[in-house]
Design a protein around this motif. Structure first.
Motif, mmCIF file in Angstrom:
data_model
loop_
_atom_site.group_PDB
_atom_site.id
_atom_site.type_symbol
_atom_site.label_atom_id
_atom_site.label_comp_id
_atom_site.label_asym_id
_atom_site.label_seq_id
_atom_site.Cartn_x
_atom_site.Cartn_y
_atom_site.Cartn_z
ATOM 1 N N GLN A 10 19.641 73.079 23.291
ATOM 2 C CA GLN A 10 18.303 72.480 23.332
ATOM 3 C C GLN A 10 17.907 72.166 24.778
ATOM 4 O OE1 GLN A 10 15.849 72.024 21.483
ATOM 5 N NE2 GLN A 10 14.789 70.109 21.917
ATOM 6 N N TYR A 11 18.861 71.647 25.565
ATOM 7 C CA TYR A 11 18.577 71.357 26.968
ATOM 8 C C TYR A 11 18.059 72.605 27.676
ATOM 9 C CZ TYR A 11 20.762 66.719 27.189
ATOM 10 O OH TYR A 11 21.062 65.402 27.037
ATOM 11 N N GLN A 12 18.687 73.751 27.368
ATOM 12 C CA GLN A 12 18.293 74.984 28.033
ATOM 13 C C GLN A 12 16.883 75.415 27.641
ATOM 14 O OE1 GLN A 12 20.576 76.774 30.320
ATOM 15 N NE2 GLN A 12 21.250 74.656 30.172
ATOM 16 N N ASN A 13 16.465 75.068 26.424
ATOM 17 C CA ASN A 13 15.146 75.479 25.947
ATOM 18 C C ASN A 13 14.026 74.600 26.474
ATOM 19 O OD1 ASN A 13 15.910 77.634 24.428
ATOM 20 N ND2 ASN A 13 16.335 76.413 22.606
ATOM 21 N N LEU A 14 14.380 73.353 26.809
ATOM 22 C CA LEU A 14 13.313 72.415 27.165
ATOM 23 C C LEU A 14 12.677 72.772 28.506
ATOM 24 C CD1 LEU A 14 14.974 69.191 25.859
ATOM 25 C CD2 LEU A 14 12.872 70.220 25.038
ATOM 26 N N SER A 15 11.413 72.403 28.636
ATOM 27 C CA SER A 15 10.662 72.795 29.819
ATOM 28 C C SER A 15 11.011 71.919 31.016
ATOM 29 C CB SER A 15 9.169 72.675 29.556
ATOM 30 O OG SER A 15 8.887 72.954 28.227
ATOM 31 N N LEU A 16 10.553 72.386 32.155
ATOM 32 C CA LEU A 16 10.794 71.689 33.398
ATOM 33 C C LEU A 16 10.280 70.247 33.367
ATOM 34 C CD1 LEU A 16 12.172 73.013 35.742
ATOM 35 C CD2 LEU A 16 9.954 73.357 36.813
ATOM 36 N N SER A 17 9.135 70.061 32.717
ATOM 37 C CA SER A 17 8.530 68.726 32.717
ATOM 38 C C SER A 17 9.443 67.720 32.011
ATOM 39 C CB SER A 17 7.162 68.753 32.055
ATOM 40 O OG SER A 17 7.257 69.329 30.793
ATOM 41 N N PHE A 18 10.231 68.205 31.035
ATOM 42 C CA PHE A 18 11.191 67.338 30.357
ATOM 43 C C PHE A 18 12.212 66.806 31.363
ATOM 44 C CE2 PHE A 18 15.433 67.031 28.535
ATOM 45 C CZ PHE A 18 15.212 66.146 27.495
ATOM 46 N N TYR A 19 12.658 67.677 32.248
ATOM 47 C CA TYR A 19 13.666 67.271 33.217
ATOM 48 C C TYR A 19 13.094 66.351 34.278
ATOM 49 C CZ TYR A 19 16.932 70.320 31.043
ATOM 50 O OH TYR A 19 17.772 70.865 30.122
ATOM 51 N N LYS A 20 11.780 66.500 34.526
ATOM 52 C CA LYS A 20 11.151 65.602 35.488
ATOM 53 C C LYS A 20 11.042 64.206 34.873
ATOM 54 C CE LYS A 20 10.519 68.446 38.838
ATOM 55 N NZ LYS A 20 9.649 69.595 38.960
ATOM 56 N N PRO B 158 9.928 72.077 23.041
ATOM 57 C CA PRO B 158 9.672 72.582 24.386
ATOM 58 C C PRO B 158 8.185 72.829 24.587
ATOM 59 C CG PRO B 158 11.337 73.913 23.280
ATOM 60 C CD PRO B 158 10.811 72.945 22.273
ATOM 61 N N GLU B 159 7.659 72.413 25.756
ATOM 62 C CA GLU B 159 6.220 72.571 25.960
ATOM 63 C C GLU B 159 5.831 74.029 26.151
ATOM 64 O OE1 GLU B 159 4.883 69.995 29.104
ATOM 65 O OE2 GLU B 159 5.745 68.312 27.995
ATOM 66 N N ILE B 160 6.720 74.765 26.811
ATOM 67 C CA ILE B 160 6.438 76.185 27.000
ATOM 68 C C ILE B 160 6.976 76.911 25.778
ATOM 69 C CG2 ILE B 160 6.808 78.170 28.493
ATOM 70 C CD1 ILE B 160 5.371 75.961 29.934
ATOM 71 N N LYS B 161 6.060 77.342 24.918
ATOM 72 C CA LYS B 161 6.498 77.961 23.668
ATOM 73 C C LYS B 161 6.320 79.467 23.744
ATOM 74 C CE LYS B 161 4.171 74.957 20.969
ATOM 75 N NZ LYS B 161 3.871 73.735 21.505
ATOM 76 N N ASN C 292 -10.283 80.539 37.105
ATOM 77 C CA ASN C 292 -10.632 79.111 37.016
ATOM 78 C C ASN C 292 -9.470 78.243 36.538
ATOM 79 O OD1 ASN C 292 -13.255 79.944 37.636
ATOM 80 N ND2 ASN C 292 -13.686 80.286 35.466
ATOM 81 N N VAL C 293 -8.340 78.410 37.169
ATOM 82 C CA VAL C 293 -7.160 77.675 36.700
ATOM 83 C C VAL C 293 -7.112 76.266 37.294
ATOM 84 C CG1 VAL C 293 -4.643 77.572 36.798
ATOM 85 C CG2 VAL C 293 -5.787 79.713 36.223
ATOM 86 N N ASN C 294 -6.940 75.280 36.406
ATOM 87 C CA ASN C 294 -6.687 73.898 36.821
ATOM 88 C C ASN C 294 -5.295 73.530 36.344
ATOM 89 O OD1 ASN C 294 -9.295 73.772 37.660
ATOM 90 N ND2 ASN C 294 -9.901 72.064 36.330
ATOM 91 N N PHE C 295 -4.618 72.702 37.120
ATOM 92 C CA PHE C 295 -3.349 72.191 36.613
ATOM 93 C C PHE C 295 -3.129 70.753 37.035
ATOM 94 C CE2 PHE C 295 1.196 71.317 36.877
ATOM 95 C CZ PHE C 295 1.511 71.501 35.543
ATOM 96 N N THR C 296 -2.800 69.917 36.050
ATOM 97 C CA THR C 296 -2.483 68.519 36.291
ATOM 98 C C THR C 296 -1.063 68.271 35.822
ATOM 99 O OG1 THR C 296 -4.774 67.964 35.843
ATOM 100 C CG2 THR C 296 -3.205 66.148 35.814
ATOM 101 N N TYR C 297 -0.221 67.673 36.670
ATOM 102 C CA TYR C 297 1.149 67.351 36.246
ATOM 103 C C TYR C 297 1.114 66.303 35.151
ATOM 104 C CZ TYR C 297 3.553 70.121 39.721
ATOM 105 O OH TYR C 297 4.055 71.163 40.433
ATOM 106 N N PRO C 298 1.752 66.599 33.997
ATOM 107 C CA PRO C 298 1.650 65.672 32.863
ATOM 108 C C PRO C 298 2.257 64.299 33.150
ATOM 109 C CG PRO C 298 3.171 67.477 32.397
ATOM 110 C CD PRO C 298 2.521 67.787 33.691
ATOM 111 N N ASP C 299 3.341 64.243 33.950
ATOM 112 C CA ASP C 299 4.012 62.956 34.147
ATOM 113 C C ASP C 299 3.277 62.059 35.142
ATOM 114 O OD1 ASP C 299 4.724 65.065 35.766
ATOM 115 O OD2 ASP C 299 6.662 64.219 36.333
#
Ligand code: ADP
Ligand code: MG
Length: 605
Positions: free
Chosen positions: A126-136, A346-349, A367-374
């Motif tokens: 499961q750790y391997q599947n989780l997204s980067l934001s989980f680790y942040k 995982p957020e990235i599905k 038109n890409v926007n990105f906001t860090y969720p944390d």
């Protein structure tokens, strides 16, 4: 909880379904190992039957002697031979009981180790599947605790707690049936103090567990403290604060000692309490049983002897009831924490209809926007650009302007908050994640190498790589000449027990690693920053000479790294403020021109 209720708390805890909900997660493992578990149960019962036979034959022997003393048997030879037979039976039963006890441990405790292994694997996967934001969002220490400490506590439930419960239940069933069949009233008096024992042990165990947690917390603080001062030892010495850190350590060690003493104090109560309660039970048997014997309510003296042995046999299992309920309580809390991780989606599905396809490497942002969720920091605003397959893009801009974020979006470590990213005209989230990632080579800003050989670090992304392939990419990354100068060449160990590479060498090994995959898209995040300009020139020349067509995105602080790119993007505060090739950007007033002037002046000086 009211005063009347408190003695029932352990039972209440065990009955409360809500509270034991988390541990249901383990049921699938119990089912998986059901045959071993049932076998363990049968063996436990068998072991008990033999154990119970021992006091019975001791009682019989005493009764026999009593009959001889009373003159009801005259022939001493008969008594002697029957005592001899009893002794053989007692030894035999004890040995068999011990043997079956050994077998039970082999089944139940072994199953708990299997479950521990399965659960660790489940969590790690499961750790391997989780997204980067989980680790942040989660601290590394917490993640490690889940897989070591918490799993350990759950294992105590799946193994020892289960085994002792089976032990206690079977012992009670067998012993109580037998005892009440020969002296029902005496049985009642004998077992009366046992619930008190069980309860006291429960409360004591809870107190011990609480203090153990505190002690462990201090131990981990000490470990972190020492670890940090060892890895930062150069800084400590340079600033001459060894004295201060020694004092800090002393302080921490002192607090840790105090907590351990607190624990020892409670632990010290454990055995005296048990011995005291066992003593009380013994006194009751002797007093009440003695009276009943004198009144003639009990036929022979042997029964008294048997009962004293039984009481002593029962106390330990009764004590374990309290201990087991505290283990279950802890396991429940641990499993609950584990489940929180296991249930994180995982957020990235990977899209169900995702396609696997070889990609050419045309990239388009719309038109890409990105906001860090944390943190809620908007790192990219309204980014639009297009790259044809095989082109090279250069990206420059101040730190914090969103360059790394852009590469993370292309690598699909995060999905954009708004807008669309397409690869060869296909939406990025419609492409199979594994398939896509296998075709990109990403060198993150802080190059990470494992404590392993250089060879394994380079061949990390491609297990079946040949030696000549490895050497080829090392040559392109201009690191081959450094590596062959090491005594062990490509077999040189890196990290704590091996060689420490310089920043530039690390970056080049990471580039070689990315190139080995023969990626269709290569992402370099400031990956040449620690490389000297001559070597940098060489690497860029090597890249150009490559026959394969590949899209490259090069983030850099140096004009020299990007000036040959087909398109250069200039970032500021998450926006693209300038766009064009080197020629056109140097003639435009702005960031790029300033940077160019500064860097070309430096060379002249
Ligand atoms: P650059 O690579 O150009 O230096 P980044 O893309 O790393 O810039 O950062 C852009 C912005 O996003 C910065 O304000 C930074 O503080 C923020 N940021 C970067 N990484 C994270 C993260 N993992 N979580 C939250 N905010 C982040
Ligand atoms: Mg960056």
């Amino acid at each position: 909880m009211s005063f009347i209720n408190w003695p029932l708390k352990p039972l209440y805890l065990l009955q409360n379904k809500q509270l034991l909900k988390s541990l249901k997660h383990l049921n699938k493992y119990f089912i998986k190992y059901r045959i071993r578990l049932i076998l363990g149960l049968l063996i436990a019962v068998t072991s008990r039957l033999f154990a119970v036979a021992v006091p019975k034959f001791i009682g019989d022997s005493v009764a026999e002697v009593e009959l001889y003393v009373k003159g009801e048997i005259n022939n001493i030879e008969i008594v002697k031979s029957s005592l001899f037979i009893n002794i053989l039976i007692i030894i035999g039963c004890a040995l068999l009981s011990g043997f079956f006890m050994f077998l039970m441990r082999q089944t139940v405790i072994v199953v708990s180790r299997f479950i521990e292994y399965d659960l660790k694997n489940e969590i790690y996967e499961q750790y391997q599947n989780l997204s980067l934001s989980f680790y942040k969002a989660n601290r590394t220490g917490d993640l490690m605790n889940r897989i070591s400490e918490d799993v350990g506590k759950v294992r105590m439930y799946a193994g020892p707690a289960l085994m002792y419960s089976v032990n206690t239940i079977t012992l009670f069933a067998v012993v109580l049936t037998y005892m009440s069949s020969i002296a029902p009233m005496l049985t009642l008096y004998t077992i009366a103090p046992l619930p008190i024992l069980s309860l006291s042990v429960y409360y004591l165990s809870v107190a011990i567990n609480k203090r153990t947690t505190v002690v462990q917390e201090y131990l981990s603080r000490l470990t972190t403290f020492t670890q940090e001062s060892f890895s930062g030892i150069a800084v400590l010495k340079a600033y001459q604060i060894e004295g201060r850190t020694t004092n800090d350590f002393n302080e921490l060690a002192n607090q840790s000692k105090q907590k351990s003493i607190n624990l020892a104090r409670v632990q010290a109560l454990f055995f005296p309490l048990m011995v005291c309660l066992i003593g009380i039970s013994n006194i009751i048997v002797i007093y009440i049983g003695g009276k009943q014997y004198l009144n003639g309510q009990i036929s022979d003296f042997g029964i008294l002897v048997e009962f004293i042995i039984f009481v002593n046999m029962l106390t330990w299992p009764v004590a374990t009831v309290g201990w087991v309920s505290s283990i279950i309580q802890q396991a429940e809390a641990s499993q609950k924490r584990i489940n929180e991780f296991l249930e994180t989606v995982p957020e990235i599905k990977n899209d169900k209809n995702a396609i696997s396809t070889p990609i050419a490497g045309a990239i388009a942002f719309k038109n890409v926007n990105f906001t860090y969720p944390d943190t809620g920091i908007q790192a990219l605003t309204n980014i639009s650009f297009e790259i044809e397959a095989g082109q090279t893009i250069g990206i420059v801009g101040n730190t914090g302007s969103g360059k790394s974020t852009l590469l993370e979006l292309i690598g699909r470590l995060y999905d954009p908050t708004h807008g669309q990213i397409t690869i060869d005209g296909i939406e990025l989230n419609k492409i199979d994640l594994q398939n896509f990632r296998s075709q990109i080579g990403y060198v993150p800003q802080d190059a990470f190498l494992f404590s392993d050989t250089i060879e394994n670090n380079i061949c990390f992304g491609k297990n079946n790589a040949t030696e000549s392939e490895m050497i080829e990419v090392a040559k392109i990354a201009s690191v081959d000449k450094n590596i062959i100068n090491f005594k062990n060449g490509y077999q040189t160990l890196l990290g704590e027990r091996g060689v420490t590479l310089s920043g530039g060498q690390k970056q080049r090994v990471s580039i070689a690693r990315a190139l080995l995959k023969k990626p269709n898209i290569l992402l370099l995040d400031d990956s040449l920053s620690a490389v000297d300009t001559e070597t940098e020139k060489q690497i860029i020349k090597n890249f150009k000479a490559l026959s394969e067509k590949r899209t490259s995105i090069i983030v850099s602080h140096r004009i020299s790294s990007v000036k040959n790119a087909d398109l250069i993007l200039v970032f500021e505060d998450g926006k693209i403020i300038q766009k064009g090739d080197h020629q056109s950007l140097t003639t435009q007033k702005g960031y790029y021109q300033d940077l160019y002037n500064k860097q070309s002046q430096k060379k002249e000086m």
